[in-house]
Motif scaffolding. Structure first.
Motif, PDB file in Angstrom:
ATOM      1  N   MET A   1       0.840  -1.194   0.000  1.00 15.28           N
ATOM      2  CA  MET A   1       0.000   0.000   0.000  1.00 15.28           C
ATOM      3  C   MET A   1       0.881   1.252   0.000  1.00 15.28           C
ATOM      4  SD  MET A   1      -2.727   1.265   2.898  1.00 15.28           S
ATOM      5  CE  MET A   1      -3.471  -0.348   3.024  1.00 15.28           C
ATOM      6  N   THR A   2       0.567   2.195  -0.872  1.00  9.98           N
ATOM      7  CA  THR A   2       1.339   3.435  -0.902  1.00  9.98           C
ATOM      8  C   THR A   2       0.975   4.299   0.301  1.00  9.98           C
ATOM      9  OG1 THR A   2      -0.320   4.649  -2.169  1.00  9.98           O
ATOM     10  CG2 THR A   2       1.302   3.376  -3.422  1.00  9.98           C
ATOM     11  N   ASP A   3       1.839   5.294   0.605  1.00 11.14           N
ATOM     12  CA  ASP A   3       1.563   6.192   1.727  1.00 11.14           C
ATOM     13  C   ASP A   3       0.247   6.929   1.541  1.00 11.14           C
ATOM     14  OD1 ASP A   3       3.899   5.417   2.909  1.00 11.14           O
ATOM     15  OD2 ASP A   3       5.057   7.149   2.217  1.00 11.14           O
ATOM     16  N   GLU A   4      -0.042   7.347   0.275  1.00  8.58           N
ATOM     17  CA  GLU A   4      -1.290   8.076   0.010  1.00  8.58           C
ATOM     18  C   GLU A   4      -2.492   7.180   0.245  1.00  8.58           C
ATOM     19  OE1 GLU A   4      -3.430  10.876  -3.379  1.00  8.58           O
ATOM     20  OE2 GLU A   4      -1.626   9.756  -3.891  1.00  8.58           O
ATOM     21  N   MET A   5      -2.403   5.915  -0.216  1.00  2.13           N
ATOM     22  CA  MET A   5      -3.510   4.987   0.012  1.00  2.13           C
ATOM     23  C   MET A   5      -3.728   4.769   1.505  1.00  2.13           C
ATOM     24  SD  MET A   5      -2.942   2.135  -2.972  1.00  2.13           S
ATOM     25  CE  MET A   5      -4.230   1.071  -2.336  1.00  2.13           C
ATOM     26  N   ALA A   6      -2.627   4.667   2.272  1.00  2.00           N
ATOM     27  CA  ALA A   6      -2.743   4.456   3.712  1.00  2.00           C
ATOM     28  C   ALA A   6      -3.466   5.615   4.377  1.00  2.00           C
ATOM     29  CB  ALA A   6      -1.356   4.267   4.321  1.00  2.00           C
ATOM     30  N   ILE A   7      -3.234   6.830   3.882  1.00  3.48           N
ATOM     31  CA  ILE A   7      -3.908   8.004   4.436  1.00  3.48           C
ATOM     32  C   ILE A   7      -5.419   7.865   4.274  1.00  3.48           C
ATOM     33  CG2 ILE A   7      -4.307  10.476   4.096  1.00  3.48           C
ATOM     34  CD1 ILE A   7      -1.342  10.711   3.374  1.00  3.48           C
ATOM     35  N   PHE A   8      -5.860   7.421   3.108  1.00  3.77           N
ATOM     36  CA  PHE A   8      -7.297   7.329   2.867  1.00  3.77           C
ATOM     37  C   PHE A   8      -7.897   6.071   3.491  1.00  3.77           C
ATOM     38  CE2 PHE A   8      -5.904  10.101  -0.715  1.00  3.77           C
ATOM     39  CZ  PHE A   8      -6.519  11.250  -0.240  1.00  3.77           C
ATOM     40  N   ALA A   9      -7.102   5.039   3.697  1.00  5.10           N
ATOM     41  CA  ALA A   9      -7.592   3.842   4.371  1.00  5.10           C
ATOM     42  C   ALA A   9      -7.935   4.125   5.828  1.00  5.10           C
ATOM     43  CB  ALA A   9      -6.558   2.719   4.278  1.00  5.10           C
ATOM     44  N   ASP A  10      -7.256   5.100   6.420  1.00 11.35           N
ATOM     45  CA  ASP A  10      -7.481   5.456   7.826  1.00 11.35           C
ATOM     46  C   ASP A  10      -7.784   6.944   7.973  1.00 11.35           C
ATOM     47  OD1 ASP A  10      -6.841   2.904   9.411  1.00 11.35           O
ATOM     48  OD2 ASP A  10      -5.090   3.084   8.112  1.00 11.35           O
ATOM     49  N   TRP A  11      -8.556   7.472   7.045  1.00 17.38           N
ATOM     50  CA  TRP A  11      -8.735   8.918   7.021  1.00 17.38           C
ATOM     51  C   TRP A  11      -9.498   9.439   8.239  1.00 17.38           C
ATOM     52  CZ3 TRP A  11     -13.539  11.309   6.810  1.00 17.38           C
ATOM     53  CH2 TRP A  11     -14.634  10.548   6.332  1.00 17.38           C
ATOM     54  N   MET A  12     -10.418   8.641   8.775  1.00 20.22           N
ATOM     55  CA  MET A  12     -11.173   9.122   9.931  1.00 20.22           C
ATOM     56  C   MET A  12     -10.270   9.306  11.139  1.00 20.22           C
ATOM     57  SD  MET A  12     -14.794   7.075   9.680  1.00 20.22           S
ATOM     58  CE  MET A  12     -16.154   7.807   8.748  1.00 20.22           C
ATOM     59  N   SER A  13      -9.351   8.385  11.343  1.00 20.77           N
ATOM     60  CA  SER A  13      -8.452   8.490  12.494  1.00 20.77           C
ATOM     61  C   SER A  13      -7.442   9.619  12.322  1.00 20.77           C
ATOM     62  CB  SER A  13      -7.715   7.169  12.720  1.00 20.77           C
ATOM     63  OG  SER A  13      -6.891   6.849  11.613  1.00 20.77           O
ATOM     64  N   ASN A  14      -7.288  10.094  11.083  1.00 25.48           N
ATOM     65  CA  ASN A  14      -6.325  11.168  10.807  1.00 25.48           C
ATOM     66  C   ASN A  14      -6.960  12.548  10.708  1.00 25.48           C
ATOM     67  OD1 ASN A  14      -4.048   9.446  10.655  1.00 25.48           O
ATOM     68  ND2 ASN A  14      -4.606   8.853   8.577  1.00 25.48           N
ATOM     69  N   LEU A  15      -8.260  12.647  10.973  1.00 27.18           N
ATOM     70  CA  LEU A  15      -8.940  13.932  10.861  1.00 27.18           C
ATOM     71  C   LEU A  15      -8.462  14.930  11.915  1.00 27.18           C
ATOM     72  CD1 LEU A  15     -12.705  13.100  10.195  1.00 27.18           C
ATOM     73  CD2 LEU A  15     -11.126  14.237   8.628  1.00 27.18           C
ATOM     74  N   ASN A  16      -8.558  16.203  11.564  1.00 24.25           N
ATOM     75  CA  ASN A  16      -8.370  17.270  12.546  1.00 24.25           C
ATOM     76  C   ASN A  16      -9.325  17.018  13.716  1.00 24.25           C
ATOM     77  OD1 ASN A  16      -9.276  19.952  13.752  1.00 24.25           O
ATOM     78  ND2 ASN A  16      -7.540  20.631  12.504  1.00 24.25           N
ATOM     79  N   GLU A  17      -8.864  17.249  14.940  1.00 23.51           N
ATOM     80  CA  GLU A  17      -9.663  16.914  16.121  1.00 23.51           C
ATOM     81  C   GLU A  17     -11.051  17.540  16.082  1.00 23.51           C
ATOM     82  OE1 GLU A  17      -9.275  16.794  21.006  1.00 23.51           O
ATOM     83  OE2 GLU A  17      -7.828  17.943  19.797  1.00 23.51           O
TER      84      GLU A  17
END
Length: 306
Positions: A1-17
């Motif tokens: 998995m590319t870094d960009e794909m990983a971002i979207f695979a876990d996008w909810m956990s990476n959201l601004n608080e």
């Protein structure tokens, strides 16, 4: 998995608080229309449209491939859609007289059973514990009351403590704190008293094949004010089947992909939030093959909120 794909695979956990503390109905959430219609079975009987269903027995050898070409609304598996960032799934279920299993459908039955599809989804969720999905079961065909009871029983047992009960609209933080990962909507009368089955989610659908008309319809709907709770703005095009030359020469994917540039321009102009003209879930066909999912996710940024 590319870094960009990983971002979207876990996008909810990476959201601004900020976006983890607001109700889920105020997030911009990418959705998949007819989510399981990548697994259509060309050997199954035609379920829809009605005008073609009546011809199935006489012309099945040439009719079913055409129905599959126009019924195939996705070409990524459920795991691939999840990896791409999809968090809303439009799930349409039908029974078969010759089988005890239930299947998804869109024109034709799927090869995949409902239990297989939900097992794949649950496996993915176990690997991404801070991602929350919305499963919208609707448009049931050829199902008895006992089959509905069996299906809802299976879903509740399958997801168990991951199911978010019908409470005031939760935030991501509330879901994380309780271990909830699944909002289960079941569009059938008689299930309203079940604490784990959320009601029907309104789906704005233009029933038009012209992307300009789809955008006009969605803009008009927004002027009337957003519904309470979850709701979906559907970018999916609709073709009535009257132009047989179009059906023979083209496919749903060809027509959809040619419309996407205009539809994505509309997506990029939207805002999530509680204001009456803001959006929530945006669903489309062939998710994960262009920037649609990413464009929706990126609406959840501090400079794009109301």
């Amino acid at each position: 998995m590319t870094d960009e794909m990983a971002i979207f695979a876990d996008w909810m956990s990476n959201l601004n608080e900020k976006f983890t503390e607001i109700p889920l109905s105020q997030l911009a959430i990418p959705g998949s229309h007819d989510a399981m219609a990548y697994s259509l079975d060309v050997d199954s009987s035609v379920l829809e449209p009605k005008k073609l269903k009546s011809l199935d027995k006489m012309f099945s050898c040439c009719l079913r491939p055409i129905v599959k070409k126009w019924g195939t609304a996705q070409d990524k598996t459920v795991s691939e859609q999840l990896e791409a960032g999809v968090r809303y799934f439009d799930l349409r279920v039908a029974g078969k007289s010759e089988s005890s299993d239930l299947f998804f459908y869109h024109g034709l039955y799927t090869i995949m059973t409902v239990k297989e599809g939900m097992t794949e989804l649950a496996t993915w969720l176990r690997q991404h514990t801070k991602e929350v999905v919305i499963l919208a079961f609707s448009h049931f065909k050829e199902m008895s009351d006992s089959q509905h009871s069996d299906l809802t029983g299976f879903l509740k047992e399958h997801f168990k403590t991951k199911l978010c009960p019908k409470t005031p609209m939760p935030s991501l933080k509330a879901c994380w704190g309780n271990g909830y990962q699944v909002v289960l909507s079941y569009d059938k009368s008689g299930v309203n008293d079940d604490p784990f089955l959320w009601p029907r989610i309104e789906y704005w659908w233009a029933e038009n094949s012209d992307p300009k008309e789809v955008i006009s319809y969605l803009n008009n709907q927004k002027l009337q004010g957003r519904p309470e709770g979850f709701f979906v703005a559907g970018l999916n095009l609709t073709f009535d089947g009257n132009d047989m030359l179009l059906y023979l020469m083209k496919s749903l994917k060809e027509k959809t992909m040619s419309a996407y540039p205009l539809l994505l321009d509309w997506v990029k102009e939207q805002h999530p939030g509680s204001d009456r003209e803001n959006i929530n879930i945006i669903a489309g066909d062939f998710v994960g093959v262009n920037s649609f999912v990413q464009d929706v996710i990126r609406l959840n940024s501090a400079d794009n909120s109301s």
